[in-house]
Each structure stands twice: as C-alpha cells, then as structure tokens.
Scaffold this motif. Structure first.
Motif, PDB file in Angstrom:
ATOM      1  N   VAL A 149       0.835  -1.203   0.000  1.00 51.32           N
ATOM      2  CA  VAL A 149       0.000   0.000   0.000  1.00 51.32           C
ATOM      3  C   VAL A 149       0.867   1.250   0.000  1.00 51.32           C
ATOM      4  N   ALA A 150       1.951   1.223   0.775  1.00 53.97           N
ATOM      5  CA  ALA A 150       2.868   2.365   0.831  1.00 53.97           C
ATOM      6  C   ALA A 150       3.450   2.662  -0.537  1.00 53.97           C
ATOM      7  N   GLU A 151       3.826   1.615  -1.253  1.00 53.37           N
ATOM      8  CA  GLU A 151       4.410   1.791  -2.585  1.00 53.37           C
ATOM      9  C   GLU A 151       3.375   2.285  -3.588  1.00 53.37           C
ATOM     10  N   GLU A 152       2.168   1.747  -3.501  1.00 55.77           N
ATOM     11  CA  GLU A 152       1.125   2.092  -4.472  1.00 55.77           C
ATOM     12  C   GLU A 152       0.622   3.517  -4.299  1.00 55.77           C
ATOM     13  N   PHE A 153       0.476   3.969  -3.036  1.00 48.49           N
ATOM     14  CA  PHE A 153      -0.135   5.274  -2.795  1.00 48.49           C
ATOM     15  C   PHE A 153       0.812   6.294  -2.177  1.00 48.49           C
ATOM     16  N   GLY A 154       2.057   5.917  -1.984  1.00 49.90           N
ATOM     17  CA  GLY A 154       3.019   6.853  -1.408  1.00 49.90           C
ATOM     18  C   GLY A 154       2.696   7.226   0.026  1.00 49.90           C
ATOM     19  N   MET A 155       2.184   6.258   0.788  1.00 45.94           N
ATOM     20  CA  MET A 155       1.799   6.523   2.170  1.00 45.94           C
ATOM     21  C   MET A 155       2.953   6.186   3.125  1.00 45.94           C
ATOM     22  N   PRO A 156       3.099   6.949   4.215  1.00 45.96           N
ATOM     23  CA  PRO A 156       4.184   6.702   5.178  1.00 45.96           C
ATOM     24  C   PRO A 156       3.827   5.584   6.156  1.00 45.96           C
ATOM     25  N   ILE A 157       3.654   4.375   5.630  1.00 44.38           N
ATOM     26  CA  ILE A 157       3.305   3.224   6.447  1.00 44.38           C
ATOM     27  C   ILE A 157       4.245   2.072   6.102  1.00 44.38           C
ATOM     28  N   GLY A 158       4.298   1.058   6.970  1.00 46.01           N
ATOM     29  CA  GLY A 158       5.161  -0.073   6.673  1.00 46.01           C
ATOM     30  C   GLY A 158       5.035  -1.178   7.700  1.00 46.01           C
ATOM     31  N   TYR A 159       5.151  -2.404   7.224  1.00 46.60           N
ATOM     32  CA  TYR A 159       5.114  -3.571   8.103  1.00 46.60           C
ATOM     33  C   TYR A 159       6.450  -3.714   8.826  1.00 46.60           C
ATOM     34  N   ASP A 160       6.390  -4.114  10.086  1.00 47.61           N
ATOM     35  CA  ASP A 160       7.603  -4.380  10.856  1.00 47.61           C
ATOM     36  C   ASP A 160       7.392  -5.693  11.611  1.00 47.61           C
ATOM     37  N   GLU A 161       8.084  -6.734  11.184  1.00 50.33           N
ATOM     38  CA  GLU A 161       7.858  -8.069  11.736  1.00 50.33           C
ATOM     39  C   GLU A 161       8.139  -8.131  13.237  1.00 50.33           C
ATOM     40  N   GLU A 162       9.229  -7.526  13.673  1.00 51.54           N
ATOM     41  CA  GLU A 162       9.572  -7.582  15.092  1.00 51.54           C
ATOM     42  C   GLU A 162       8.523  -6.874  15.946  1.00 51.54           C
ATOM     43  N   ALA A 163       8.116  -5.683  15.520  1.00 52.81           N
ATOM     44  CA  ALA A 163       7.099  -4.942  16.270  1.00 52.81           C
ATOM     45  C   ALA A 163       5.769  -5.693  16.266  1.00 52.81           C
ATOM     46  N   ALA A 164       5.433  -6.292  15.128  1.00 58.11           N
ATOM     47  CA  ALA A 164       4.193  -7.055  15.039  1.00 58.11           C
ATOM     48  C   ALA A 164       4.216  -8.231  16.002  1.00 58.11           C
ATOM     49  N   ASN A 165       5.327  -8.952  16.027  1.00 57.99           N
ATOM     50  CA  ASN A 165       5.426 -10.118  16.911  1.00 57.99           C
ATOM     51  C   ASN A 165       5.450  -9.720  18.382  1.00 57.99           C
ATOM     52  N   ARG A 166       6.202  -8.687  18.693  1.00 53.60           N
ATOM     53  CA  ARG A 166       6.288  -8.267  20.093  1.00 53.60           C
ATOM     54  C   ARG A 166       4.947  -7.748  20.602  1.00 53.60           C
ATOM     55  N   SER A 167       4.236  -7.020  19.763  1.00 55.80           N
ATOM     56  CA  SER A 167       2.935  -6.499  20.198  1.00 55.80           C
ATOM     57  C   SER A 167       1.927  -7.633  20.385  1.00 55.80           C
ATOM     58  N   TRP A 168       1.986  -8.643  19.520  1.00 56.56           N
ATOM     59  CA  TRP A 168       1.074  -9.786  19.679  1.00 56.56           C
ATOM     60  C   TRP A 168       1.396 -10.561  20.949  1.00 56.56           C
ATOM     61  N   GLU A 169       2.675 -10.814  21.182  1.00 53.66           N
ATOM     62  CA  GLU A 169       3.076 -11.536  22.392  1.00 53.66           C
ATOM     63  C   GLU A 169       2.676 -10.762  23.650  1.00 53.66           C
ATOM     64  N   GLY A 170       2.845  -9.443  23.607  1.00 59.16           N
ATOM     65  CA  GLY A 170       2.434  -8.618  24.738  1.00 59.16           C
ATOM     66  C   GLY A 170       0.941  -8.667  24.962  1.00 59.16           C
ATOM     67  N   THR A 171       0.184  -8.713  23.882  1.00 55.19           N
ATOM     68  CA  THR A 171      -1.268  -8.803  23.988  1.00 55.19           C
ATOM     69  C   THR A 171      -1.693 -10.108  24.618  1.00 55.19           C
ATOM     70  N   MET A 172      -1.055 -11.198  24.228  1.00 58.02           N
ATOM     71  CA  MET A 172      -1.398 -12.503  24.805  1.00 58.02           C
ATOM     72  C   MET A 172      -1.118 -12.529  26.313  1.00 58.02           C
ATOM     73  N   ARG A 173      -0.005 -11.938  26.728  1.00 58.45           N
ATOM     74  CA  ARG A 173       0.287 -11.860  28.167  1.00 58.45           C
ATOM     75  C   ARG A 173      -0.740 -10.986  28.882  1.00 58.45           C
ATOM     76  N   PHE A 174      -1.133  -9.905  28.228  1.00 57.97           N
ATOM     77  CA  PHE A 174      -2.132  -8.988  28.775  1.00 57.97           C
ATOM     78  C   PHE A 174      -3.459  -9.716  29.007  1.00 57.97           C
ATOM     79  N   TYR A 175      -3.907 -10.476  28.016  1.00 56.50           N
ATOM     80  CA  TYR A 175      -5.162 -11.199  28.153  1.00 56.50           C
ATOM     81  C   TYR A 175      -5.077 -12.263  29.243  1.00 56.50           C
ATOM     82  N   GLU A 176      -3.966 -12.952  29.316  1.00 55.01           N
ATOM     83  CA  GLU A 176      -3.795 -13.943  30.374  1.00 55.01           C
ATOM     84  C   GLU A 176      -3.954 -13.302  31.754  1.00 55.01           C
ATOM     85  N   ALA A 177      -3.392 -12.116  31.882  1.00 60.96           N
ATOM     86  CA  ALA A 177      -3.442 -11.409  33.174  1.00 60.96           C
ATOM     87  C   ALA A 177      -4.844 -10.910  33.505  1.00 60.96           C
TER      88      ALA A 177
END
Length: 268
Positions: free
Chosen positions: A236-264
């Motif tokens: 999408v960033a390439e097609e429309f020139g938008m300042p967005i982007g996927y980040d695998e590490e941030a995606a994984n860390r945020s998901w893992e943090g969410t799972m811990r949050f829900y457990e708590a």
C-alpha cells in the motif's frame, strides 16, 4: 498370535478414534450478518471447538480499509490461542476500501456521530457475548489503526470491557477519559516514527490516562511506521506513497504482549 491381533486391532481403533476427535476439534468460523438500525453489517466469528469450556471473547475492530481479510485473520489467530473472537464491521456490509480516499470517506461517515460508533460496537459486543462458547463476563477488544481509536474511545466512554488493545491507532480524541469512568485496562502499541500518531498524541494520551487513573501500558517501537502489524502495508505504501510499513519484530512483540495482557486480565 491372537493376542497380537487383538493388540493391533485395539491400536487401530484407538488411532481412528484419535483421528476422529482431532478432525472434529478444529477451528470454526462463521460469517454473521446483523443490523444496527436500518443498516446491515457483516462480521466474522472464530473459535476453536477443541476448547470445551466457556472462554473469554475478544472483539476485533478493523483498520480504516473496512472489515477485510486482515481483520478476519486476526480473529482466527485469537481463536487458535483459545479465545472466541468476533471481527466486527463498523462501516456496513460490502464497504471495503481499496483507495485511501474511499477509506477516509468511510471512516468519516462512521465516526460523524460518536453515539453511532458506540451503538455499532455494542451490538457486536452483544453478539459475541451471546455466542455459546463465550463467558459473557470476560470480554476485551483490540483494534488496528481506525479500530485502535475505536477501542480506546469505548474505554473512555466506560464500556464494560476487561481490557482494550490499540495497535497503531490514533490516540487523540474529542472524548476525554474521566476518573472512575474507565473500566478497562488499556494497552497501546505505537510506532516511534508514525507520522499519523506524532509524539504529541502519545504524550497527551499518557497524561489523560494518568489523570483519569487508568491502568495503561504503552509501548513505542523506535523507527517503526504506521500499520506495522499488517504485512500488506508495504504494498500500500508503494502504491499510494503513504508513510506506512510492516515491521515483523514490532508485530510479533505487540502480539506476544497482547497474549500476556489477556492472560493477566482474564485470570482476575
């Protein structure tokens, strides 16, 4: 010889039984059409029937593109983790944008009236709570981009949620959290280089939540752009020139943090 034959037969029967059980215990999904007022919406329920007991439910609120495969995929990930998830629809059936201008139009139409936003959210929450697999007393919500702003505003408005999680969502709002009103614990994941969520918004949210005595956890990923959880962001960033982007590490860390949050929060 007879003993060996009986053992072999028993083993084969056990194997068939296990295979049958495994075939039955699997991910279940269902498209759900529902109405709020005169408008029809299309949501997506996901749960794993391997888990027999009632379990917490999680609402998934889509990005500004609308209810799409990414939102459904997040619901399925939650189901695989033992939750029942409902990817709700904030725009109306068939409203999926493939251009930023259309997405902006859909978002503005949906958010022009905060009572309308709440009504659409609450209807979806009711559907999730009434699902046979769900413990109606344990409900959370997570949202992405536009959806992140939605779940934060539901917390600000005092909706009875155990927790909300915002991924690269707008943090500013015309609604201000007040002490004693917010029931949900709040988790926020944002990109440190997100031009759509500048540092002023981050600081403003921290102050707002501190003043309202809200249990807030905020994680800012240095150098990370908007839409970091969505693998389709780079295209999408390439097609429309938008300042967005996927980040695998941030995606994984945020998901893992969410799972811990829900457990708590669901253990309380």
């Amino acid at each position: 010889m007879m003993t060996t034959l009986k053992a072999t037969t028993a083993a084969a029967t056990l194997s068939l039984t296990l295979a049958s059980t495994q075939a039955l215990a699997e991910m279940q999904t269902k498209t759900v059409e529902y109405k709020v007022g005169e408008t029809t919406f299309t949501g997506y329920m996901a749960w794993d029937d391997e888990f027999e007991e009632k379990r917490p439910g999680v609402l998934v609120v889509h990005e500004w593109w609308g209810h799409n495969e990414f939102a459904r995929g997040q619901a399925e990930r939650l189901a695989a983790s033992g939750y029942t998830a409902f990817a709700l629809d904030m725009y109306g059936s068939g409203k999926q944008a493939d251009h930023p201008d259309t997405a902006q139009k859909f978002m503005q139409e949906a958010t022009k009236d905060m009572d309308q936003v709440k009504a659409r959210f609450m209807k979806a929450m009711e559907i999730l709570q009434n699902h046979e697999s769900v413990d109606a007393s344990r409900i959370a919500a997570q949202g992405y981009c536009f959806g992140g702003a939605v779940v934060l505003n539901m917390a600000r408005m005092g909706v009875d949620l155990d927790g909300v999680v915002s991924y690269h969502g707008a943090l500013g709002s015309p609604i201000t959290a007040e002490a004693g009103t917010v029931k949900a614990r709040v988790q926020v994941y944002t990109g440190g280089a997100d031009k759509m969520v500048p540092s002023e918004q981050v600081a403003g949210l921290v102050k707002e939540m501190q003043d309202a005595e809200v249990d807030l956890t905020l994680v800012s990923f240095p150098g990370v752009l908007h839409s970091f959880t969505n693998p389709g962001a780079d295209k999408v960033a390439e097609e429309f020139g938008m300042p967005i982007g996927y980040d695998e590490e941030a995606a994984n860390r945020s998901w893992e943090g969410t799972m811990r949050f829900y457990e708590a929060i669901f253990a309380q």
